[in-house]
Design a protein around this motif. Structure first.
Motif, PDB file in Angstrom:
ATOM      1  N   ASN A  36      12.073  26.450   1.249  1.00 57.81           N
ATOM      2  CA  ASN A  36      12.528  27.442   0.297  1.00 57.81           C
ATOM      3  C   ASN A  36      11.527  28.563   0.065  1.00 57.81           C
ATOM      4  O   ASN A  36      10.363  28.299  -0.169  1.00 57.81           O
ATOM      5  CB  ASN A  36      12.692  26.727  -1.053  1.00 57.81           C
ATOM      6  CG  ASN A  36      14.115  26.784  -1.499  1.00 57.81           C
ATOM      7  OD1 ASN A  36      14.731  27.824  -1.393  1.00 57.81           O
ATOM      8  ND2 ASN A  36      14.629  25.669  -1.983  1.00 57.81           N
ATOM      9  N   GLY A  37      11.989  29.785   0.127  1.00 60.18           N
ATOM     10  CA  GLY A  37      11.110  30.901  -0.223  1.00 60.18           C
ATOM     11  C   GLY A  37      10.087  31.233   0.844  1.00 60.18           C
ATOM     12  O   GLY A  37       9.157  32.001   0.604  1.00 60.18           O
ATOM     13  N   GLY A  39      10.490  32.954   3.498  1.00 57.21           N
ATOM     14  CA  GLY A  39      10.629  34.327   3.991  1.00 57.21           C
ATOM     15  C   GLY A  39      11.583  34.448   5.163  1.00 57.21           C
ATOM     16  O   GLY A  39      11.635  35.481   5.835  1.00 57.21           O
ATOM     17  N   LYS A  40      12.369  33.395   5.408  1.00 54.76           N
ATOM     18  CA  LYS A  40      13.291  33.413   6.543  1.00 54.76           C
ATOM     19  C   LYS A  40      14.348  34.504   6.390  1.00 54.76           C
ATOM     20  O   LYS A  40      14.576  35.309   7.307  1.00 54.76           O
ATOM     21  CB  LYS A  40      13.980  32.038   6.672  1.00 54.76           C
ATOM     22  CG  LYS A  40      13.013  30.867   6.717  1.00 54.76           C
ATOM     23  CD  LYS A  40      13.715  29.521   6.763  1.00 54.76           C
ATOM     24  CE  LYS A  40      14.596  29.221   5.562  1.00 54.76           C
ATOM     25  NZ  LYS A  40      13.884  28.891   4.318  1.00 54.76           N
ATOM     26  N   THR A  41      14.979  34.510   5.233  1.00 58.80           N
ATOM     27  CA  THR A  41      16.019  35.516   5.008  1.00 58.80           C
ATOM     28  C   THR A  41      15.426  36.922   5.057  1.00 58.80           C
ATOM     29  O   THR A  41      16.028  37.851   5.610  1.00 58.80           O
ATOM     30  CB  THR A  41      16.698  35.273   3.642  1.00 58.80           C
ATOM     31  OG1 THR A  41      17.323  33.998   3.681  1.00 58.80           O
ATOM     32  CG2 THR A  41      17.744  36.334   3.342  1.00 58.80           C
ATOM     33  N   THR A  42      14.222  37.043   4.502  1.00 65.68           N
ATOM     34  CA  THR A  42      13.559  38.351   4.519  1.00 65.68           C
ATOM     35  C   THR A  42      13.361  38.839   5.944  1.00 65.68           C
ATOM     36  O   THR A  42      13.587  40.022   6.244  1.00 65.68           O
ATOM     37  CB  THR A  42      12.208  38.253   3.790  1.00 65.68           C
ATOM     38  OG1 THR A  42      12.446  37.788   2.462  1.00 65.68           O
ATOM     39  CG2 THR A  42      11.514  39.596   3.742  1.00 65.68           C
ATOM     40  N   GLU A  83      23.227  34.616   4.667  1.00 65.14           N
ATOM     41  CA  GLU A  83      23.118  33.415   3.846  1.00 65.14           C
ATOM     42  C   GLU A  83      24.194  33.459   2.767  1.00 65.14           C
ATOM     43  O   GLU A  83      24.428  34.493   2.152  1.00 65.14           O
ATOM     44  CB  GLU A  83      21.723  33.419   3.195  1.00 65.14           C
ATOM     45  CG  GLU A  83      21.387  32.165   2.440  1.00 65.14           C
ATOM     46  CD  GLU A  83      19.954  32.212   1.909  1.00 65.14           C
ATOM     47  OE1 GLU A  83      19.157  33.060   2.365  1.00 65.14           O
ATOM     48  OE2 GLU A  83      19.637  31.397   1.041  1.00 65.14           O
ATOM     49  N   GLU A 160      21.100  30.054   7.517  1.00 64.14           N
ATOM     50  CA  GLU A 160      21.458  28.797   6.857  1.00 64.14           C
ATOM     51  C   GLU A 160      22.963  28.530   6.846  1.00 64.14           C
ATOM     52  O   GLU A 160      23.578  28.414   5.801  1.00 64.14           O
ATOM     53  CB  GLU A 160      20.930  28.791   5.413  1.00 64.14           C
ATOM     54  CG  GLU A 160      19.441  29.077   5.395  1.00 64.14           C
ATOM     55  CD  GLU A 160      18.714  28.384   4.268  1.00 64.14           C
ATOM     56  OE1 GLU A 160      19.231  27.359   3.785  1.00 64.14           O
ATOM     57  OE2 GLU A 160      17.629  28.843   3.904  1.00 64.14           O
ATOM     58  N   GLN A 192      17.231  25.448   6.703  1.00 60.19           N
ATOM     59  CA  GLN A 192      16.369  24.542   5.948  1.00 60.19           C
ATOM     60  C   GLN A 192      16.540  23.135   6.486  1.00 60.19           C
ATOM     61  O   GLN A 192      15.671  22.297   6.355  1.00 60.19           O
ATOM     62  CB  GLN A 192      16.758  24.563   4.466  1.00 60.19           C
ATOM     63  CG  GLN A 192      16.003  25.605   3.678  1.00 60.19           C
ATOM     64  CD  GLN A 192      16.162  25.375   2.194  1.00 60.19           C
ATOM     65  OE1 GLN A 192      15.913  24.280   1.694  1.00 60.19           O
ATOM     66  NE2 GLN A 192      16.586  26.412   1.493  1.00 60.19           N
TER      67      GLN A 192
END
Ligand SMILES: Nc1ncnc2c1ncn2[C@@H]1O[C@H](COP(=O)(O)OP(=O)(O)OP(=O)(O)O)[C@@H](O)[C@H]1O
Ligand SMILES: [Mg+2]
Lengths: 256, 294
Positions: A36-37, A39-42, A83, A160, A192
């Protein structure tokens, strides 16, 4: 095909990515995993132009794509399944697919493909006239993937896809991704659900707090103790997770 | 009975006029999530064109009207709103206020503060009998035009590719861009259509009043804002329903209120709207997009 080099992305004061590099070659399935957090989506948002990097380069087919608009990147061949799916809930299944096909030059072929996708995903075919918001989570994810595929991207990025789905439905979604792999589609898979993603991928990167801490072909990554350490309590105890091989890694970084 | 039928026609005509205004605002709101206060100035621009060119043959005048107002709407988006699009909703709202204020004052500078009058199309001020009911030609035109516009807009949104893209953008702009919807193009088209609606609205309004001032658009557009909010921000059908409800309630109040209270009709009207919004804060029609924003 896709080369991200020393990518730095900031949100105001916080730095989400501290100089991240990774690459995807044509025909590969690459997993980008991390807690979580991380930075994947970023990272994906930077690739599709939804956030502007502070520094670093992003190249697609040898040309820079930094500062390109999202709508143009789709035309260049990059399609993102965001996502949380983000299907258009008030539009019908067919309309969602038609939107995905709207950038295609050959309208007739695009129309044919809408029909083909309704056959390929029977759950969608049965509910073609329903509002997409009324579909189940798994059906919505199928729709989101179909909508992205129908634009005929060269690179498909999935953020995800298994998020929030029941185990059986997760199997289904991973099934779709492995079909894509077998068909030679180039995929960047963010998950994840790390173990499964890495097992499916040709190569993998592990991202943690904005840095790549591990990378390599999937066997290497799966067997690396840092991989398990990254997922202590997340994936290490999950069924099918491999036992740590005990390879020492003082620096915490392995480059394959 | 005749009084009742007469009231129905009046209510439909007033509701239709509000609906044309409200649609222009709701359309922009649906894609940009911005209330375009400068929509009233588009109407004012149209009114000036019609009154200042009163000597030009009607058809040509209407052509000029459409070209000028649609052009102004598209230009407004390009010059004022596009540069601040990324800057957040508050900035956009303030920009739309600024544009509105700027244009109102520019009109005073250019045309002076005095009221100008002129006839738009005298035929519209005549009337005909439909059974027992006397109908003003202008009211008939207003109702018919609104019906045509509603059908055309619905077909555009449902049957064309760009209409589909517009509905997608209204629901989730970011994702729409991810599936290839060109942001600039969709917004420009939305402004173009809102300009067309403003042109038609200014024609009907000016035909009715026969005068133009720098704030002629403001009053009616205020009603249209109320209609849009009443109907539920962000839903086009809501805006239309809100407009007709508002039209009907004003006509009813006009007939039922004691003479000495009639000047305060709009106060009663807004009080009624207020009550509706207390009961249904999202308006009469709550859309997914507007819910998501709350
Ligand atoms: N719009 C934003 N504004 C400020 N900070 C943000 C924003 N989006 C993400 N962040 C921060 O950037 C970091 C990376 O977030 P990101 O969403 O990329 O992580 P992620 O790996 O996709 O996580 P998850 O598995 O939860 O989806 C997090 O610390 C997050 O709080
Ligand atoms: Mg994420």
């Amino acid at each position: 095909m896709l080369a991200v080099t020393d990518l730095v992305v900031r949100y105001g004061q916080t730095t989400a990515l501290h100089g991240v590099s990774f690459a995807v070659n044509r025909g590969e399935v690459v997993a980008l995993v991390g807690p979580n957090g991380a930075g994947k989506t970023t990272a994906l948002k930077a690739i599709v132009g939804l956030v502007t990097p502070a520094s670093g380069s992003i190249e697609f087919d040898g040309a820079t794509i930094v500062k390109h608009k999202p709508e143009n990147l789709l035309r260049r061949g990059i399609s993102l399944v965001p996502e949380g799916r983000h299907i258009f809930a008030s539009l019908t299944v067919v309309e969602n697919l038609a939107l995905g096909a709207a950038t295609r030059a050959d309208r007739r072929a695009a129309k044919k493909d809408v029909a083909a996708f309704l056959d390929r995903f029977p759950a969608l075919g049965r509910r073609r006239r329903s509002q997409a918001g009324k579909l189940s989570g798994g059906e919505q994810q199928q729709l989101a993937i179909a909508r992205a595929l129908i634009a005929q991207p060269e690179l498909l990025m999935l953020d995800e896809p298994s998020l929030g789905l029941a185990p059986l439905v997760v199997d289904q979604i991973f099934g779709v991704v492995s079909e894509l792999r077998d068909a030679g589609t180039t995929v960047l898979l963010v998950e994840q659900n790390a173990t499964r993603a890495v097992e499916l991928a040709d190569r993998s990167y592990v991202l943690r707090t904005g840095e790549i801490v591990l990378e390599g072909d999937s066997q290497t990554v799966l067997n690396h103790e840092d991989f398990l350490a990254s997922y202590l309590g997340v994936a290490a105890g999950a069924p099918g997770a491999p036992v740590a091989s005990g390879v020492p890694a003082a620096s915490g970084e392995v480059t394959a | 009975m005749n009084g009742f039928l007469q009231g129905v026609v009046d209510a439909l005509a007033l509701g239709s006029l509000y609906a044309i205004f409200a649609l222009g605002i709701a359309l922009i709101f649906s894609v940009l999530k911005m209330i375009n206060f400068a929509h009233s100035e588009l109407v004012t621009i149209g009114a000036f064109v019609l009154i200042l060119l009163a000597d030009v043959p009607l058809i040509i005048r209407i052509l000029i009207l459409v070209v000028v107002v649609v052009g102004a709407a598209v230009l407004m988006e390009r010059v004022a709103f596009r540069p601040v699009r990324g800057a957040g909703q508050t900035t956009m709202l303030i920009t739309s206020f600024a544009v509105s204020y700027l244009l109102q004052n520019a009109a005073i500078l250019i045309f002076g503060p005095d009221l100008r009058s002129g006839s738009v199309w005298s035929v519209l001020n005549e009337s005909f009998m439909l059974g027992p009911v006397r109908i003003l030609n202008l009211n008939a035109l207003t109702i018919v035009l609104t019906l045509v516009l509603l059908v055309a807009l619905t077909l555009f949104l449902r049957k064309t590719s760009i209409g589909l893209q517009m509905r997608a953008a209204a629901e989730d702009f970011t994702t729409a861009r991810l599936v290839g919807v060109k942001a600039n193009r969709i917004i420009a088209v939305a402004f173009g259509i809102s300009g067309l609606l403003a042109a038609i609205a200014s024609f009907l309004l000016t035909a009715q009043t026969g005068v133009v001032t720098n704030t002629i658009g403001v009053q009616v557009v205020l009603m249209a804002f109320v209609a849009t909010i009443l109907g539920g921000m962000g839903s086009l059908s809501g805006a239309v329903i809100g407009a007709f409800v508002l039209g009907a309630v004003s006509v009813i109040l006009q007939q039922l209120l004691p003479l000495e209270l009639r000047p305060f009709r709009d106060a009663f009207l807004f009080a009624a709207v207020f009550v509706v919004l207390v009961v249904r804060p999202g308006g009469l029609i709550v859309t997914r997009a507007s819910r998501a924003r709350v």
